[in-house]
Write an enzyme that holds these catalytic residues in place. Structure first.
Site, PDB file in Angstrom:
ATOM      1  N   CYS B  94       5.318  -4.149   2.537  1.00 47.62           N
ATOM      2  CA  CYS B  94       4.168  -4.170   1.629  1.00 47.62           C
ATOM      3  C   CYS B  94       4.539  -4.717   0.252  1.00 47.62           C
ATOM      4  CB  CYS B  94       3.568  -2.777   1.497  1.00 47.62           C
ATOM      5  SG  CYS B  94       3.099  -2.078   3.079  1.00 47.62           S
ATOM      6  N   HIS B 351      -5.908  -3.441   1.501  1.00 45.19           N
ATOM      7  CA  HIS B 351      -4.452  -3.598   1.527  1.00 45.19           C
ATOM      8  C   HIS B 351      -4.020  -4.557   2.643  1.00 45.19           C
ATOM      9  CE1 HIS B 351      -0.294  -2.902   1.084  1.00 45.19           C
ATOM     10  NE2 HIS B 351      -0.153  -1.827   1.825  1.00 45.19           N
TER      11      HIS B 351
END
Lengths: 107, 412
Positions: B94, B351
């Site tokens: 991420c 996200h």
């Protein structure tokens, strides 16, 4: 027909030997309600941070899944066992690994 | 190794010439290519550049090869330009976006290039949730954290924080409620809808104690920023410029069990110290921060690790931030306190993992520039991008300024 992965087993077996039979204490535990694919028959399972005593050193900590036939909470004593990690079907490789099981009677 | 004295910055300026963010969400009609093309076109237009002025592209992506079977992202994205600029694909779970920005900055500061694009993209929603969970779990240590999921790892961190500091479920829920409230007026956000603390607390359990509305969603999306060592081109519309004035990168053990602490991210602390030192500022000078709230507890860790509140006070800070959001859409009241995740954060804006770190910088640069255009004052903001359960962290500090005529580069 299910498949096995000999090189994977060969590499992992030394790790398994060092953990099987070790006992520790659950420090943190969560119940996973949204599991990964082909794990525990899509049933919720527990994942625990377990602390293992180490002679003359600080405790060793490790994250282990808990056996489905066992439910643990913080402070419980557990023992490491070798178990299937994932569900198997005709197309999957059988995955083994260390899980923890609650020690029922502590003498 | 570059060293920065506390009293002065030693790096040349790195200007954010342009930026773009696609819509985030479940975008069935979009692909990695179409999302990328959108932000390439929009960011180049916002910078008033020609595509040929982009000398290299740094592509942030975590797992297109698993989500869509597409590897070789660098070449794929380079093909969207008429001149096929050199392109690199960077992966750090991420934190891929933050790392891609760092790679671009290093290339600029070494004088290899003058102007580059950092593009983050991820297309996640073509697979079902369990398959996506499996792919994301590959960012943990697959041997020592077998059968773990990221909600489960962050759930353990939430328990550790609650045990040490008494952080409550309601305080974590305040993070989600606040970020959804901010996302209402972000047109790119996946969820432009407010939710209550009560709704968060009564949503289904994902991994005790984390509930569904404490978890960031599975998203498609892309973002791009154009960085340059050259100041912005003179245009009639541009009255402010934004610079990156500090950055830092921290690492820690990939597996939770090997960490020295489960109530903080040492990687974030290291990254932020480096960034604050480079920028020669303190946390008190930060007005806006886009932090990595992949799970509610992630934002509570962030505000503590970044120095916005005392250790252990992140829960009450979250409640205050929610209260402040409710009171203030007014800029004057926001000045009293750092505004966290004005975009809606990962929780409400979305996200798409490879895009997130780039989107944070793109959003913040646009936000700071708009503030400066409104009041002609300089503004400072920070981004924090985290990989895995805290093993990687990248912090950027941006500053907007009113553009003086002599600082402008003449338009070609």
């Amino acid at each position: 027909m299910t498949h096995i992965a000999p090189p994977q087993y060969y590499r992992q077996s030394s790790q398994w030997r060092s953990w099987i039979g070790k006992t520790g204490i659950v420090e943190l535990v969560t119940t996973v309600h949204a599991p990964r694919q082909n794990v525990c028959g899509d049933q919720p399972y527990q994942l625990a941070l377990v602390s293992f005593p180490s002679k003359g050193k600080s405790d060793i900590k490790h994250l282990f899944p808990i056996c489905l036939d066992s439910t643990v909470q913080k402070g419980d004593h557990v023992i490491c066992v070798l178990r299937k990690l994932t569900d198997t079907n005709e197309n999957t490789i059988i995955e083994y690994g260390i899980k923890c099981r609650k020690i029922i009677s502590q003498l | 190794m570059r060293r920065n004295t506390p009293s002065s910055r030693t790096t040349p300026p790195l200007f954010v010439l342009g930026s773009a963010i696609s819509d985030f969400g479940e975008l069935w009609n979009e692909s990695v290519i179409s999302l990328s093309q959108t932000v390439i076109d929009q960011s180049i237009a916002s910078a008033s550049l020609r595509p040929q002025e982009i000398q290299a592209v740094f592509v942030s992506n975590m797992a297109a090869n698993q989500f869509e079977g597409q590897s070789h992202l660098g070449a794929l994205i380079s093909s969207l330009f008429p001149h096929h600029p050199p392109a690199f694909r960077i992966e750090g779970a991420c934190a891929s976006g933050g790392l891609a920005l760092l790679a671009a900055e290093h290339a600029l500061l070494s004088n290899q290039y003058d102007t580059v694009m950092v593009l983050g993209v991820e297309k996640m929603t073509d697979l079902d949730a369990a398959a996506v969970t499996d792919i994301l779990a590959g960012a943990a240590d697959i041997h020592s954290e077998s059968l773990s999921t990221f909600p489960a790892l962050y759930a353990l961190l939430a328990q550790a924080h609650a045990s040490a500091f008494g952080t409550t479920n309601a305080q974590r829920a305040a993070v989600s409620a606040k970020n959804h409230a901010y996302a209402v007026d972000n047109p790119h956000a996946q969820f432009q809808k407010a939710i209550s603390v009560d709704a968060v607390l009564h949503s289904p359990s994902v991994a005790d104690p984390l509930r569904l509305l404490e978890c960031s969603p599975i998203s498609d999306g892309a973002a791009a920023v154009i960085l340059s060592t050259q100041p912005p081109t003179s245009t009639h519309s541009r009255t402010s410029s934004t610079e990156i004035i500090g950055f830092g990168h921290g690492q820690d053990s990939i597996d939770l069990a090997s960490r020295s602490s489960l109530t903080q991210f040492d990687a974030t602390i290291r990254a932020s110290r480096a960034a604050y030192s480079m920028a020669n500022i303190t946390p008190k000078q930060i007005e806006f921060a886009e932090v990595h709230d992949c799970f509610s507890i992630g934002e509570i860790f962030a505000v503590e690790d970044l120095g916005f509140c005392k250790k252990g006070a992140g829960g009450s800070f979250a409640e205050q931030s929610l209260a402040k959001q409710a009171l203030t859409q007014h800029a004057s009241a926001q000045k009293a306190h750092v505004v966290i995740n004005r975009s809606g954060g990962l929780k409400a804006c979305g996200h798409p993992v490879g895009a997130t770190g780039v989107k944070q910088v793109a959003y913040l640069s646009q936000l700071l520039a708009s503030q400066t255009q409104n009041d002609t004052q300089s503004h400072i903001g920070l981004t924090q991008n985290v990989g895995g359960s805290g093993a990687t962290a990248v912090v950027h500090i941006l500053k907007s300024s009113c553009m003086s005529q002599k600082k402008k580069r003449k338009s070609s």
